[in-house]
Design an enzyme around this catalytic site. Structure first.
Site, PDB file in Angstrom:
ATOM      1  N   ASP A  40      -8.977  -4.638  -6.734  1.00 41.08           N
ATOM      2  CA  ASP A  40      -8.873  -3.630  -5.691  1.00 41.08           C
ATOM      3  C   ASP A  40      -9.881  -2.432  -5.929  1.00 41.08           C
ATOM      4  OD1 ASP A  40      -7.489  -2.206  -3.435  1.00 41.08           O
ATOM      5  OD2 ASP A  40      -5.854  -3.303  -3.764  1.00 41.08           O
ATOM      6  N   SER A  82       0.660  -0.916  -0.273  1.00 42.35           N
ATOM      7  CA  SER A  82      -0.111  -0.102  -0.002  1.00 42.35           C
ATOM      8  C   SER A  82       0.677   1.498  -0.187  1.00 42.35           C
ATOM      9  CB  SER A  82      -1.269  -0.083   1.624  1.00 42.35           C
ATOM     10  OG  SER A  82      -2.190   0.771   1.050  1.00 42.35           O
ATOM     11  N   HIS A 114      -8.088  -5.211  -2.282  1.00 45.28           N
ATOM     12  CA  HIS A 114      -6.737  -4.510  -1.635  1.00 45.28           C
ATOM     13  C   HIS A 114      -6.083  -5.319  -0.568  1.00 45.28           C
ATOM     14  CE1 HIS A 114      -3.642  -1.064  -0.792  1.00 45.28           C
ATOM     15  NE2 HIS A 114      -4.284  -1.469   0.552  1.00 45.28           N
TER      16      HIS A 114
END
Length: 771
Positions: free
Chosen positions: A711, A636, A743
């Site tokens: 995602d 991330s 994600h």
């Protein structure tokens, strides 16, 4: 599950225990030969961290303690258990497998779970006690059940659609939930009815909008008054929010979703708040737009603000709303008359300027409490550190008393015992910011109160309390001890284990104790002299040999990676493969105060990269580190950091893994992005400098990009942009894409695949342990 394997103590047995610390791991580690951890075992069941109870709660009368406990044969499935404190016995209250239907969740509920970071969990993920303490409301597989302590379970709903945000009203008379964009309410045991209108696909009642769920830690859109007389309900219209066409590419097909996603600089949903009776009658709109300061709010668009928090006064006579400006530098607390919707400002908070140079933002918090007498306990970073204050009276809350002070951060208001005048909070240690402890102080003390630490040094702690602030539920862990949860009195004395989780011979981690390696901590200086904390775990070092480094990073605001809590078996599995584990918290990380966090303001991708570089340069000075084999890995924001680090310093790192990276901040959402970097319209240069796209062709070191193809947080376009830029410039890289995953790419089989992919990539590029 066999009772003996639960390792729970009855209350009587727990009270007979001494309160000494658990024996050190090294002392418990017996003569067993070392067993190497594999990634397959790390993510298999039973979990190597031991039992991990969730949602620990006390019944209203305090007799029962309930907990969600995962199964030994399925670490991600949770059942509801209850401990009778009078009888000293545990019993399963709801078996999720026996009761569940296995019905697939709706897309809305799946996305809500993703935003609450529980998308991987199965079975029961939450529940709520009835006011009379005779049962609990249990959501399961998209429907609702009422489980009585007698053993009876009543099914309340049976629909194809999921019941979102289920709740019992404050007095337990009503059950409420969101279905098909409407709020439904019914008396317990009777059929529920919608109490809000159905207004099309873009308008929702009773839900939190996307950025509230994803970035503001607000996961509900309605709030019951304490007396069940009213319910405050959010209505939001997202018709003006831009659409991201999200292709959830799966293994056997693709589903296309037109997702309303407010990218930085674009319009947010229009949010309104109403108060109504439980049947939807006497609806009034709350005035959220009056008295907006022209210095902070958008004069051209009075709807351009955030509904941050909503709370009822203890007596139900007033509603309190926290309104945050779009720039997140200012907050008003509004006092609302629920019968008319009229509002007035009773408290204002401005972003801290202390030691922060060019500016700062307001970190939203749940660390506040309205007391029965109208006083307010409030958390603020106004002096450069997060501390607690007491505002007197509710007629403006003008005067206040300072409750905590020092170079430490209060991370949580745990509870308040108003009857005894005691307040409990969680804070970093002033002597060691890598630990957090539970403290108490006397609210009625004359002058500054002296805080009392209630927990043992050497541990990271978390805590919660019952509504009256009488019983503490404390979880502690250390590098040598997986999480342990216990009940404590107001002095911190342990009364009973909820989960002892002792590292004995029956513990799942026991076969790997012999190879468990200790953690070393230290600091290095940033370029401005700021101390940066790091942690390191090494294999058993052999003289004359140099070892590769797996350098983990996150780098963004929010998490504190380096701390003295249990870090799970994954770190040890990496060390068992012959790698040094290393992590460092750069400036911008949490729990070190405003001056430490602020340097990333309008400068993302700069100071963090320099601080992580300092960590790599320090590693290269160590005679047991192979300076040519330092690999970086992040997810991330950490994936973004990998790209920026490789671009900034070609040749410094041996290889980089970039997981689910944000590559261009114009693609990320409003509330998060604008908090730190402003808008693309007003701060174009900051966006250009922070982007990972313009310098993508400067990457010369081996790079592996990983992304979930469904995602909904860091949308897949972030990956395709950097992939395209590198392909068009004939820059080599590798990638691993996961069809159908969001994600969060995790699971008993998929997680080992991800990490085996990472280490095959490192081996192929020569980042290998010594022979």
């Amino acid at each position: 599950m066999e009772e003996k394997k639960l390792r729970h103590l009855t209350l009587a047995a727990a009270l007979s225990l001494s309160t000494c610390l658990s024996a050190p791991l090294a002392a418990q580690s017996t003569e067993t030969a070392p067993m190497e951890l594999t990634f397959e075992r790390v993510f298999a069941s039973p979990g190597l961290d031991g039992p991990t109870p969730r949602a620990v709660k006390l019944s209203p009368d305090g007799r029962y303690l309930t907990v969600l406990r995962n199964r030994e044969d399925d670490r991600e499935r949770y059942d509801l258990w209850a401990f009778d404190r009078e009888a000293g016995q545990w019993a399963m209250l709801v078996d999720s497998k026996a009761l569940g239907t296995g019905r697939e969740l709706s897309e809305d509920e799946k996305m809500q779970r993703e935003r609450a970071r529980v998308g991987n969990l199965k079975g029961i993920i939450d529940y709520q006690w009835t006011e009379d303490g005779t049962g609990v409301l249990v959501p399961l597989d998209g429907d609702l059940y009422l489980a009585r302590l007698s053993g009876d379970v009543v099914r309340l709903t049976d629909t194809e659609e999921s019941e979102l945000n289920p709740a019992l009203s404050s007095k337990g008379r009503y059950v409420s939930f969101v279905r098909d964009r409407q709020l439904w309410v019914g008396e317990v045991g009777a059929d529920a009815q919608p109490i809000t209108p159905k207004e099309g696909e873009a308008i929702r009642w009773g839900e939190a909008e996307f950025v509230a769920q994803e970035e503001m830690s607000r996961h509900t859109g309605y709030w019951w008054s304490p007396d069940d007389r009213w319910v405050a309900v959010e209505r939001f219209d997202e018709s003006m929010v831009g659409i991201v066409t999200r292709a959830a590419i799966g293994a056997t097909g693709t589903k296309v979703f037109d997702q309303r996603y407010p990218v930085a600089g674009s319009q947010n949903a229009k949010v309104e708040l109403f108060v109504m009776n439980p049947d939807g009658g006497d609806r009034v709109e709350v005035d959220l737009r009056s008295n907006q300061s022209p210095d902070y709010y958008n004069a051209k668009d009075p709807d351009d603000f955030y509904l941050a928090r909503v709370d009822w006064a203890p007596d139900g006579r007033a509603l309190y709303v926290q309104r945050q400006n779009r720039q997140q530098t200012w907050m008003d607390v509004l006092k609302v008359d629920p019968s008319t919707g009229a509002s007035e400002i009773v408290l204002q908070e401005e972003a801290s300027q202390a030691h922060s140079g060019e500016g700062y933002w307001i970190n939203l918090s749940d660390n506040y409490r309205i007391l029965d007498n109208g006083d307010l306990i409030w958390w603020s970073e106004r002096d450069g550190f997060g501390h607690l204050y007491r505002y007197l009276g509710d007629e403006g809350w003008r005067g206040y008393q300072r409750l905590t002070k020092g170079n430490f951060v209060v991370t949580k208001l745990v509870g308040v015992n108003e009857q005894d005048g005691h307040l409990f909070y969680l804070a970093t240690s002033e002597d060691d910011p890598l630990e957090q402890h539970v403290y108490s102080l006397d609210l009625d003390a004359e002058g500054p109160a002296t805080a009392q630490r209630l927990t043992e040094p050497g541990f990271m702690h978390s805590a919660k309390m019952d509504a009256k602030g009488q019983t503490l539920l404390i979880t502690r862990s250390s590098d040598n001890s997986p999480p342990q949860t216990y009940i404590a009195d107001e002095q911190g004395n342990r009364l009973a284990w909820v989960e002892e989780n002792a590292l004995d011979s029956d513990h799942p981690y026991a076969p790997y104790l012999a190879s468990h390696r200790p953690v070393e901590y230290g600091t290095i200086e940033a370029d401005d002299g700021t101390p940066l904390y790091w942690e390191m775990v090494t294999p058993e070092l052999e003289p004359g040999k140099r070892y590769p480094v797996y350098f983990y990073h996150y780098g963004g605001p929010g998490p504190q990676v380096v701390n003295k809590g249990w870090d799970g078996a994954l770190r040890q599995a990496i060390v068992d493969k012959g790698y040094i584990w290393f992590a460092l918290d750069n400036r911008g990380s949490a729990n070190r105060g405003v001056a430490f966090e602020q340097p990333i303001y309008r400068a993302m991708g700069g100071v963090e990269v320099r601080d992580q570089k300092a960590g790599a340069e320090y590693l290269k000075t160590l005679d047991f580190v192979d300076p040519d084999k330092i690999a970086i890995d992040g997810w991330s924001y950490g994936g973004y950091m990998t790209l920026k680090q490789l671009q900034a310093d070609p040749g410094l790192y041996a290889a980089g893994i970039s997981g689910a990276p944000v590559t261009r901040w114009e693609l990320y959402d409003t509330h998060y992005t604008e908090r730190f970097i402003g808008t693309p319209q007003a701060d174009a240069q900051a966006y250009e400098l922070s982007s990972a796209i313009p310098d993508a062709t400067k990457v010369t070191d081996p790079l592996l990009i990983i992304h979930g193809m469904a995602d909904d947080n860091v949308v897949f376009e972030n990956a395709t942009e950097v992939i395209s830029a590198m392909q068009e410039a004939n820059v080599p890289f590798e990638m691993m894409l996961y069809p159908g995953y969001t994600h969060r790419i995790s699971g008993e089989k998929i997680s080992p695949h991800r990490y085996n992919t990472v280490f095959r990539f490192l081996e192929q590029n020569g980042v290998t342990p010594p022979e």
